[in-house]
Design a protein around this motif. Sequence first.
Motif, PDB file in Angstrom:
ATOM      1  N   VAL A 171     109.827  40.832  61.825  1.00 48.24           N
ATOM      2  CA  VAL A 171     110.095  39.703  60.919  1.00 48.24           C
ATOM      3  C   VAL A 171     108.909  38.741  60.916  1.00 48.24           C
ATOM      4  O   VAL A 171     108.442  38.288  59.863  1.00 48.24           O
ATOM      5  N   GLU A 172     108.409  38.441  62.088  1.00 47.61           N
ATOM      6  CA  GLU A 172     107.316  37.486  62.212  1.00 47.61           C
ATOM      7  C   GLU A 172     106.093  37.965  61.430  1.00 47.61           C
ATOM      8  O   GLU A 172     105.438  37.207  60.719  1.00 47.61           O
ATOM      9  N   GLU A 173     105.843  39.251  61.572  1.00 47.03           N
ATOM     10  CA  GLU A 173     104.702  39.836  60.869  1.00 47.03           C
ATOM     11  C   GLU A 173     104.855  39.710  59.350  1.00 47.03           C
ATOM     12  O   GLU A 173     103.932  39.314  58.638  1.00 47.03           O
ATOM     13  N   LEU A 174     106.087  40.044  58.889  1.00 44.35           N
ATOM     14  CA  LEU A 174     106.350  39.988  57.441  1.00 44.35           C
ATOM     15  C   LEU A 174     106.220  38.559  56.917  1.00 44.35           C
ATOM     16  O   LEU A 174     105.660  38.318  55.852  1.00 44.35           O
ATOM     17  N   ILE A 175     106.749  37.618  57.677  1.00 44.21           N
ATOM     18  CA  ILE A 175     106.698  36.221  57.218  1.00 44.21           C
ATOM     19  C   ILE A 175     105.268  35.714  57.267  1.00 44.21           C
ATOM     20  O   ILE A 175     104.789  35.048  56.337  1.00 44.21           O
ATOM     21  N   ALA A 176     104.549  36.073  58.324  1.00 44.20           N
ATOM     22  CA  ALA A 176     103.186  35.568  58.502  1.00 44.20           C
ATOM     23  C   ALA A 176     102.240  36.132  57.425  1.00 44.20           C
ATOM     24  O   ALA A 176     101.246  35.497  57.074  1.00 44.20           O
ATOM     25  N   ALA A 177     102.587  37.306  56.908  1.00 50.71           N
ATOM     26  CA  ALA A 177     101.724  37.964  55.930  1.00 50.71           C
ATOM     27  C   ALA A 177     101.520  37.093  54.700  1.00 50.71           C
ATOM     28  O   ALA A 177     100.441  37.088  54.102  1.00 50.71           O
ATOM     29  N   ASP A 178     102.568  36.371  54.307  1.00 53.59           N
ATOM     30  CA  ASP A 178     102.430  35.468  53.165  1.00 53.59           C
ATOM     31  C   ASP A 178     103.138  34.180  53.576  1.00 53.59           C
ATOM     32  O   ASP A 178     104.232  33.881  53.132  1.00 53.59           O
ATOM     33  N   ARG A 179     102.501  33.425  54.481  1.00 57.51           N
ATOM     34  CA  ARG A 179     103.251  32.426  55.231  1.00 57.51           C
ATOM     35  C   ARG A 179     103.756  31.267  54.386  1.00 57.51           C
ATOM     36  O   ARG A 179     104.750  30.644  54.729  1.00 57.51           O
ATOM     37  N   PHE A 180     103.070  30.964  53.256  1.00 56.88           N
ATOM     38  CA  PHE A 180     103.536  29.865  52.410  1.00 56.88           C
ATOM     39  C   PHE A 180     104.604  30.322  51.411  1.00 56.88           C
ATOM     40  O   PHE A 180     105.218  29.514  50.742  1.00 56.88           O
ATOM     41  N   ARG A 181     104.756  31.639  51.272  1.00 62.78           N
ATOM     42  CA  ARG A 181     105.807  32.161  50.395  1.00 62.78           C
ATOM     43  C   ARG A 181     106.436  33.364  51.098  1.00 62.78           C
ATOM     44  O   ARG A 181     106.241  34.510  50.697  1.00 62.78           O
ATOM     45  N   PRO A 182     107.207  33.104  52.168  1.00 61.21           N
ATOM     46  CA  PRO A 182     107.737  34.202  52.992  1.00 61.21           C
ATOM     47  C   PRO A 182     108.816  34.983  52.244  1.00 61.21           C
ATOM     48  O   PRO A 182     109.450  34.444  51.341  1.00 61.21           O
ATOM     49  N   PRO A 183     109.022  36.246  52.634  1.00 59.93           N
ATOM     50  CA  PRO A 183     110.099  37.032  52.015  1.00 59.93           C
ATOM     51  C   PRO A 183     111.450  36.379  52.269  1.00 59.93           C
ATOM     52  O   PRO A 183     111.638  35.712  53.284  1.00 59.93           O
ATOM     53  N   ARG A 184     112.360  36.612  51.347  1.00 58.23           N
ATOM     54  CA  ARG A 184     113.690  36.046  51.511  1.00 58.23           C
ATOM     55  C   ARG A 184     114.502  36.955  52.424  1.00 58.23           C
ATOM     56  O   ARG A 184     114.110  38.070  52.744  1.00 58.23           O
ATOM     57  N   THR A 185     115.672  36.446  52.857  1.00 58.42           N
ATOM     58  CA  THR A 185     116.488  37.156  53.839  1.00 58.42           C
ATOM     59  C   THR A 185     116.786  38.602  53.412  1.00 58.42           C
ATOM     60  O   THR A 185     116.697  39.528  54.220  1.00 58.42           O
ATOM     61  N   ARG A 186     117.106  38.769  52.115  1.00 57.88           N
ATOM     62  CA  ARG A 186     117.482  40.094  51.647  1.00 57.88           C
ATOM     63  C   ARG A 186     116.330  41.078  51.833  1.00 57.88           C
ATOM     64  O   ARG A 186     116.511  42.194  52.308  1.00 57.88           O
ATOM     65  N   ASP A 187     115.118  40.627  51.513  1.00 56.11           N
ATOM     66  CA  ASP A 187     113.948  41.506  51.643  1.00 56.11           C
ATOM     67  C   ASP A 187     113.667  41.837  53.106  1.00 56.11           C
ATOM     68  O   ASP A 187     113.323  42.967  53.442  1.00 56.11           O
ATOM     69  N   LEU A 188     113.847  40.825  53.959  1.00 60.08           N
ATOM     70  CA  LEU A 188     113.625  41.057  55.388  1.00 60.08           C
ATOM     71  C   LEU A 188     114.649  42.071  55.905  1.00 60.08           C
ATOM     72  O   LEU A 188     114.327  42.948  56.708  1.00 60.08           O
TER      73      LEU A 188
END
Length: 647
Positions: A510-527
């Motif tokens: 999760v951290e990796e996914l969020i950090a990848a686009d940190r100002f526009r993180p994936p939403r819960t469903r995508d995670l």
Amino acid sequence: MIIGTAGHVDHGKTALVKALTGIDADRLAEEKRRGITIDLGYAYTDTPNGTLGFVDVPGHERFVHTMLAGASGIDAALFVVAVNDGVMPQTREHAHILRLLGIDRGIVALTKADLAPARVAEVSTQMHALLAKTGLPAMPMLPVSSVTGEGIETLRAALLALGPRPRDGEGHPRLAVDRAFTLAGAGLVVTGTLVAGRVRVDDRLMLSPPGLELRVRGLHAQNRQAGEAVAGQRVALNIVGPRLSKDAVTRGDWVLHPDVHAPTVRLDARLRLLADEARALRADAPVHLHLGAAHVMARVAPLDAERLGPGDEALVRLTLVHPVGALARDRLVLRDATATRTIGGGVVVDPFPPRRGRRTVERLAQLAALDAPDAATALRQVLALPPGWTDAASYVRAHNMPPARHAEVMRDAPAVVVAELLMAPGTLEALRRDVVERLAAHHASAPDQPGLQPQRLRLAMPGRPSQTALRAIIEALLRRGLIEQDGPWLRLPTHRAVLSPRDERIWQQVEELIAADRFRPPRTRDLAQAAALPEAAMRAMLKRLQRMGRLIEVAPDQFFLSETVAEMAELAAALANDTASGTVTAAAFRDRLANGRKVAIQILEFFDRAGMTVRIGDERRVRTDRLGLFGVVRKEGNGSHGDHRRS
Ligand SMILES: Nc1nc2c(ncn2[C@@H]2O[C@H](COP(=O)(O)OP(=O)(O)OP(=O)(O)O)[C@@H](O)[C@H]2O)c(=O)[nH]1
Ligand SMILES: [Mg+2]
């Protein structure tokens, strides 16, 4: 000492008081015309041991309520029976009243001995029987005649030998008012028995129940001018107050210390129904209640019994039509609804009882525990019962405990003050242990959670201490370093929220996914999809990570890394700092983050809610003093931004 007369109408009470003091206590023209006493009369006589005060009461059956007002404050009874007449109805009723008021010392005067000397022995036997039947102790019986003077000196000596009954000299002052009048030159005067405490000139007291403030301008104790009066004396107070007048005062009011001004319309009492009552007391039966010098209609309901039969004793709830001033251990007497018979009486156990739950097992046990002769014993007993504490303010007031007495009772019980509660020291320790144990258990069962919120803790604790009491307990534990607090969460010092190995793996993803686009993180469903988890499980996981301080949910299902939120706060501050107006616009913020208008606005609105930004039209001012909310620490020499430009 204050002596009160008692006995049937026309048996020679007033004549006897006059023979002893030289004073005719029948002051009223109507009394003189009818030859009977109607209102209370007062007389004093000097003795080598001080001034002896007399309260002369009416004997007529229609004036028993007046007799009650007079008798409530006396030390001892001058119990009169005319030998030519013998024991009569009010001889019996007054005997009951003396017994119910706890007046257990007195002398029986066998009056009019000159009229029927041959009957002295017989009437004396009648009176012995009456005292015994009533439950009064044996009293000396002296034949007297107010006409010939026979026995008067012997009687005087016998009265003096009785001595005063013990009084509460340490409590706040309480004066039971039985008379009010205006005196030319002085103004308003109230008289009565000081049943507790001391009164001095210039004291600031209160008329209760009306709640009128007053100042003592002058006082007489036992009919003499004095600087101070003490419990057990008859006192006349010259009082002044902004809204005070003769009409504001009613017989039965109290002049007392403001700390014990607490008019009540509910009383829990221990009541005994007289054995010669013909019937049981019905639930909610209307009665006349006499307490101190006061008299009010009330309804009485047995609490720990279904019915109260003749001779029975029980705990009862009295519900009054008008408020009266009453404290624990005050004596009370009940008369029937038509005010023709005294039916019983007793003692106040709790003057401030709860409105609800008056008959629960817990409440009845508490009442039984409170029914003790002294405040420390009652407190020890009630604190030994669930919930283990009692409200400090009402206990202190009900038991008339000024600070010195309070300290003494706390030591003797023993008890401690915890916020607004009194508890046994052991209970306080047990509650502290309980908090620590509950935290330990919570950490063991939920190692990934930061701790427990006080409210959750409170609801789980035995007896549910009040919010303020729990706060006091928590603060003591925090001070001693036994627990710690992170935001709203309490935890043991050794506890750090940790994730299970499986959750730790998910977190890394999760951290990796969020950090990848940190100002526009994936939403819960995508995670959830990326981690192959059900959406609900991912949401719960993200919330847990938020509680651990790793994520922040800026908008629903929009989780940012905590450090990213701190970074964005810093960026907003920097942007504001670079403008002439010292503000940041949504457009500038969006451009800087390159994350689209919608998300940029969600972030700014989150900052608004947190109080970090203040919205003014389309712009926002950044409160640099709030940057610390997200872990941003302003660096030295970083220039000035935000707030202070405008101030
Ligand atoms: N012969 C005689 N008459 C007395 C004696 N004591 C009182 N009396 C008379 O009995 C009548 C009633 O006396 P009080 O002293 O007024 O009786 P009381 O008990 O005060 O009456 P209440 O206050 O109305 O209950 C009066 O006429 C008195 O003069 C006494 O010792 N001997
Ligand atoms: Mg009289």
